[in-house]
Enzyme design. Structure first.
Site, PDB file in Angstrom:
ATOM      1  N   CYS A 104       0.885  -0.902   0.041  1.00  0.00           N
ATOM      2  CA  CYS A 104      -0.055   0.094  -0.145  1.00  0.00           C
ATOM      3  C   CYS A 104       0.739   1.283  -0.066  1.00  0.00           C
ATOM      4  O   CYS A 104       1.992   1.126  -0.183  1.00  0.00           O
ATOM      5  CB  CYS A 104      -0.854  -0.026   1.218  1.00  0.00           C
ATOM      6  N   THR A 105       0.176   2.423  -0.035  1.00  0.00           N
ATOM      7  CA  THR A 105       0.867   3.869   0.330  1.00  0.00           C
ATOM      8  C   THR A 105       0.250   4.464   1.500  1.00  0.00           C
ATOM      9  O   THR A 105      -1.109   4.250   1.671  1.00  0.00           O
ATOM     10  CB  THR A 105       0.470   4.563  -1.008  1.00  0.00           C
TER      11      THR A 105
END
Length: 338
Positions: free
Chosen positions: A12-13
């Protein structure tokens, strides 16, 4: 064995917005190639937990209640506690954990890493101080049916805008602690991500930005946009801007890159408003953003766990503020060593 499922790594970010007048917002995307069985849970304070690593395990009583998004209802992958601390687990293929034979410092199963922080601390500084004492060891294990570990790193942010990233590199816990650390992606290790940030700050995002789904490119885009969007105290405008940033670094649904778990479809996104204690959730397969107002929740000891079941692929449709739609349920069991 401790694991998140055969295809359950978390990639993810994560981005933190440092707005005026204490408007701090943290956004993250959750990317993986298959459904990770996430649901939302209310977990009250006063619950006794342990690190699920056998006889020599860390133990504690939750000081703070929290709202969390799970992975397979066996781990807290993301969450916000009532004191304004958020914690996020992301995939880091480069992770190398300490060798742990059940002796020495007590163990903490990686499934509980984020929850331990949410249960115990109001600020990032408190969590960092605790971790630096070295009184526990995070323990991972092979994923079932695979030869690789569940390799994760942990980010935290709080209502002051402070941030920290915890990574195990070469068997040692490395802590990056600064309000300046607003962006984090999967790979490479965070020290190398900082070098990327320096490079792209010189290029300038209005001249060119990398557009692929690679973690390094997502890092560059998020770093530019989080400072380029309007810096405002207005809750609605700031939240809308942060949804724009996290959507910009999301991976379109249906895209997966073989052998690269950090390039996979975005399954869901969360946006945390630390100032107003709001936890927003957006599924890739649902038309609506909905949110939980932590100020509306009874987190008192004995109030019991409550769940909002999101359905397969988190596709159930919700709208608006949903704290009243959580149903009492037996608390999920964190996965530990077997």
């Amino acid at each position: 064995m401790l694991a998140f499922g055969v295809a359950a790594a978390e990639a993810c970010t994560r981005v933190v917005y440092l707005g005026p007048e204490g408007r701090i917002i943290t956004a993250r995307s959750m990317d993986w190639r298959t459904d990770i069985g996430s649901n939302l849970w209310i977990l009250p304070r006063g619950v006794e937990r342990n690190g699920e690593t056998g006889p020599n395990t860390l133990s504690w009583t939750a000081r703070y209640g929290s709202v969390v998004a799970t992975a397979y209802d066996i781990a807290s992958a993301d969450g916000l506690n009532e004191a304004g601390l958020s914690a996020n687990l992301l995939w880091l293929a480069e992770s190398e954990y300490a060798q742990w034979d059940g002796t020495g410092a007590p163990g903490l199963a990686i499934s509980l890493w984020a929850q331990y922080m949410l249960d115990n601390f109001a600020t990032v500084a408190e969590a960092v101080e605790d971790a630096r004492r070295g009184e526990y060891v995070v323990v991972s294990d092979a994923m079932p049916g695979e030869d690789r570990l569940a390799t994760l790193h942990l980010s935290m942010s709080d209502a002051t805008g402070d941030s920290a990233i915890f990574e195990y590199v070469g068997g040692e816990l490395i802590i990056h602690h600064s309000r300046d650390y607003q962006v984090m992606t999967n790979s490479p290790t965070f020290d190398r991500q900082l070098a990327l940030a320096e490079y792209w700050s010189e290029v300038g995002g209005t001249v060119m930005l990398p557009g692929t789904n690679r973690a390094a490119d997502r890092f560059a885009r998020a770093s530019f946009y989080v400072t380029a969007i309007p810096q405002t105290e207005d809750q609605r405008d700031a939240t809308a801007s942060m949804f724009g940033v996290i959507r910009n670094v999301s991976v379109p649904y249906g895209i997966t890159t073989e052998d690269q778990p950090n390039i996979s479809s975005t399954r869901w996104r969360t946006v945390v408003d630390h100032k107003d204690q709001l936890y927003y959730f957006e599924s890739a397969l649902s038309p609506n953003v909905f949110w939980v107002d932590l100020k509306e929740i009874d987190f008192s000891e004995g109030s019991g766990a409550r769940a909002l079941m999101l359905g397969p692929d988190q596709a159930r449709t919700f709208s608006g503020e949903v704290s009243g739609q959580f149903e009492p349920a037996p608390a999920f069991a964190f996965l530990g060593l077997h």
